[in-house]
Design a protein around this motif. Structure first.
Motif, PDB file in Angstrom:
ATOM      1  N   HIS A 161      52.638  48.483  46.771  1.00  0.00           N
ATOM      2  CA  HIS A 161      53.617  48.732  47.649  1.00  0.00           C
ATOM      3  C   HIS A 161      54.602  49.764  47.493  1.00  0.00           C
ATOM      4  N   PRO A 162      54.988  50.461  48.072  1.00  0.00           N
ATOM      5  CA  PRO A 162      56.022  51.520  47.609  1.00  0.00           C
ATOM      6  C   PRO A 162      57.639  50.454  46.877  1.00  0.00           C
ATOM      7  N   ASP A 163      57.730  49.429  47.739  1.00  0.00           N
ATOM      8  CA  ASP A 163      58.921  48.728  47.741  1.00  0.00           C
ATOM      9  C   ASP A 163      58.738  48.046  46.427  1.00  0.00           C
ATOM     10  N   SER A 164      57.561  47.781  45.679  1.00  0.00           N
ATOM     11  CA  SER A 164      57.468  47.306  44.513  1.00  0.00           C
ATOM     12  C   SER A 164      57.593  48.420  43.361  1.00  0.00           C
ATOM     13  N   TYR A 165      56.915  49.362  43.480  1.00  0.00           N
ATOM     14  CA  TYR A 165      56.902  50.131  42.314  1.00  0.00           C
ATOM     15  C   TYR A 165      58.020  51.115  42.290  1.00  0.00           C
ATOM     16  N   GLY A 166      58.687  51.243  43.462  1.00  0.00           N
ATOM     17  CA  GLY A 166      60.045  51.977  43.377  1.00  0.00           C
ATOM     18  C   GLY A 166      59.759  53.384  42.804  1.00  0.00           C
ATOM     19  N   GLU A 167      60.696  53.750  41.867  1.00  0.00           N
ATOM     20  CA  GLU A 167      60.406  54.972  41.345  1.00  0.00           C
ATOM     21  C   GLU A 167      59.444  55.036  40.164  1.00  0.00           C
ATOM     22  N   ALA A 168      58.872  53.903  39.747  1.00  0.00           N
ATOM     23  CA  ALA A 168      58.155  53.881  38.550  1.00  0.00           C
ATOM     24  C   ALA A 168      57.027  54.934  38.698  1.00  0.00           C
ATOM     25  N   THR A 169      56.596  55.687  37.496  1.00  0.00           N
ATOM     26  CA  THR A 169      55.280  56.208  37.569  1.00  0.00           C
ATOM     27  C   THR A 169      54.091  55.548  36.955  1.00  0.00           C
ATOM     28  N   VAL A 170      54.248  54.631  36.254  1.00  0.00           N
ATOM     29  CA  VAL A 170      53.185  53.687  35.740  1.00  0.00           C
ATOM     30  C   VAL A 170      53.694  52.049  35.764  1.00  0.00           C
ATOM     31  N   ILE A 171      52.827  51.576  36.528  1.00  0.00           N
ATOM     32  CA  ILE A 171      53.283  49.934  36.445  1.00  0.00           C
ATOM     33  C   ILE A 171      52.286  49.087  35.838  1.00  0.00           C
ATOM     34  N   PRO A 172      52.486  47.797  35.660  1.00  0.00           N
ATOM     35  CA  PRO A 172      51.598  46.893  35.365  1.00  0.00           C
ATOM     36  C   PRO A 172      51.128  46.387  36.615  1.00  0.00           C
ATOM     37  N   VAL A 173      49.615  45.962  36.579  1.00  0.00           N
ATOM     38  CA  VAL A 173      49.269  45.333  37.588  1.00  0.00           C
ATOM     39  C   VAL A 173      48.711  44.099  37.241  1.00  0.00           C
ATOM     40  N   TYR A 174      49.144  42.965  37.787  1.00  0.00           N
ATOM     41  CA  TYR A 174      48.654  41.640  37.368  1.00  0.00           C
ATOM     42  C   TYR A 174      47.700  40.972  38.700  1.00  0.00           C
ATOM     43  N   ASN A 175      46.931  40.158  38.240  1.00  0.00           N
ATOM     44  CA  ASN A 175      46.061  39.501  39.244  1.00  0.00           C
ATOM     45  C   ASN A 175      45.215  40.558  40.217  1.00  0.00           C
ATOM     46  N   ALA A 176      44.767  41.385  39.471  1.00  0.00           N
ATOM     47  CA  ALA A 176      44.108  42.483  40.216  1.00  0.00           C
ATOM     48  C   ALA A 176      42.673  41.687  40.705  1.00  0.00           C
ATOM     49  N   PRO A 177      42.272  42.071  41.864  1.00  0.00           N
ATOM     50  CA  PRO A 177      41.009  41.392  42.435  1.00  0.00           C
ATOM     51  C   PRO A 177      39.851  41.727  41.950  1.00  0.00           C
ATOM     52  N   LYS A 178      39.837  42.769  41.066  1.00  0.00           N
ATOM     53  CA  LYS A 178      38.549  43.021  40.259  1.00  0.00           C
ATOM     54  C   LYS A 178      38.899  42.951  38.871  1.00  0.00           C
ATOM     55  N   PRO A 179      38.087  42.222  38.045  1.00  0.00           N
ATOM     56  CA  PRO A 179      38.164  42.074  36.770  1.00  0.00           C
ATOM     57  C   PRO A 179      38.211  43.432  35.760  1.00  0.00           C
ATOM     58  N   PRO A 180      39.050  43.365  34.697  1.00  0.00           N
ATOM     59  CA  PRO A 180      39.771  42.514  34.337  1.00  0.00           C
ATOM     60  C   PRO A 180      41.074  42.298  35.197  1.00  0.00           C
ATOM     61  N   PRO A 181      41.800  41.207  35.239  1.00  0.00           N
ATOM     62  CA  PRO A 181      43.003  41.028  36.058  1.00  0.00           C
ATOM     63  C   PRO A 181      44.239  41.656  35.650  1.00  0.00           C
ATOM     64  N   THR A 182      44.320  42.149  34.374  1.00  0.00           N
ATOM     65  CA  THR A 182      45.669  42.859  34.191  1.00  0.00           C
ATOM     66  C   THR A 182      45.291  44.264  33.731  1.00  0.00           C
ATOM     67  N   ARG A 183      46.081  45.323  34.365  1.00  0.00           N
ATOM     68  CA  ARG A 183      45.929  46.488  34.274  1.00  0.00           C
ATOM     69  C   ARG A 183      47.084  47.453  34.078  1.00  0.00           C
TER      70      ARG A 183
END
Ligand SMILES: O=C(O)[C@H](O)[C@@H](O)[C@H](O)[C@H](O)COP(=O)(O)O
Length: 191
Positions: free
Chosen positions: A163-185
């Motif tokens: 969601h844009p409210d989550s990543y804001g101005e970041a160009t790269v983000i960590p993704v936790y608990n992804a629905p497809k493994p592996p969970p951290t991306r």
């Protein structure tokens, strides 16, 4: 949208377009840049490029390689998009190692701190960007696969990280608990 008859033909057609795009970019700018992705089709595209005669029309020493997302696992893990791309294509062409920019691994300089790893990759992108592109360099080709659930890169539909409210101005983000493994991306954002 172009629909091809089967996955093999799709991969061959995309490989031809990718190769031509890199050649054209180098003719115009002297260098070319590509953002790679993972998945079965990407792997088939990489293998098709490696197997093609046309690949030798690309000056691979002047290709910058980035990734759009990565499974946050130790370096060399077979599930990493980097590992798959190296096996299928990157090891077969004479790239300049300094122009290959894998996303950090979970045993890299930030350890398993995915937030710090994302920030590190954002800094690498920013430092490679030229005037007028302060956060990311000029990218000739952005390769994206589409998952069964509609995700691209590691941005999953309905996942808060996407969601844009989550990543804001970041160009790269960590993704936790992804629905497809592996969970951290790690993932690029639309920024
Ligand atoms: O997130 C991942 O783990 C996948 O690598 C994904 O990003 C992939 O690109 C698509 O799911 C399409 O995959 P296929 O080409 O295998 O259909």
């Amino acid at each position: 949208m172009i629909v091809h008859a089967d996955a093999e033909l799709l991969a061959e057609a995309v490989a031809a377009r990718l190769t031509t795009r890199l050649i054209d970019a180098q003719a115009a700018r002297g260098v070319a840049s590509v953002v790679l992705t993972g998945g079965r089709i990407a792997d088939a595209v990489h293998r098709a490029v490696a197997a093609s005669r046309a690949r030798d029309a690309v000056d691979w020493s002047r290709v910058d390689v980035w990734w759009g997302d990565e499974r946050f696992l130790p370096a060399g893990d077979p599930q990493r998009n980097e590992t798959q791309a190296r096996d299928a294509l990157l090891s077969a062409v004479p790239l300049d190692p300094a122009r290959v920019h894998p996303m950090p691994a979970s045993d890299g300089p930030d350890g398993d701190d995915a937030q710090a790893a994302a920030e590190r990759y954002a800094r690498a992108l920013a430092s490679a960007s030229g005037p007028g592109h302060q956060t990311i360099p000029y990218l000739d080709v952005l390769m994206l696969g589409v998952g069964e659930d509609g995700h691209v890169a590691s941005l999953f539909p309905e996942h808060p990280a996407a969601h844009p409210d989550s990543y804001g101005e970041a160009t790269v983000i960590p993704v936790y608990n992804a629905p497809k493994p592996p969970p951290t991306r790690l993932s690029l954002t639309p920024r």
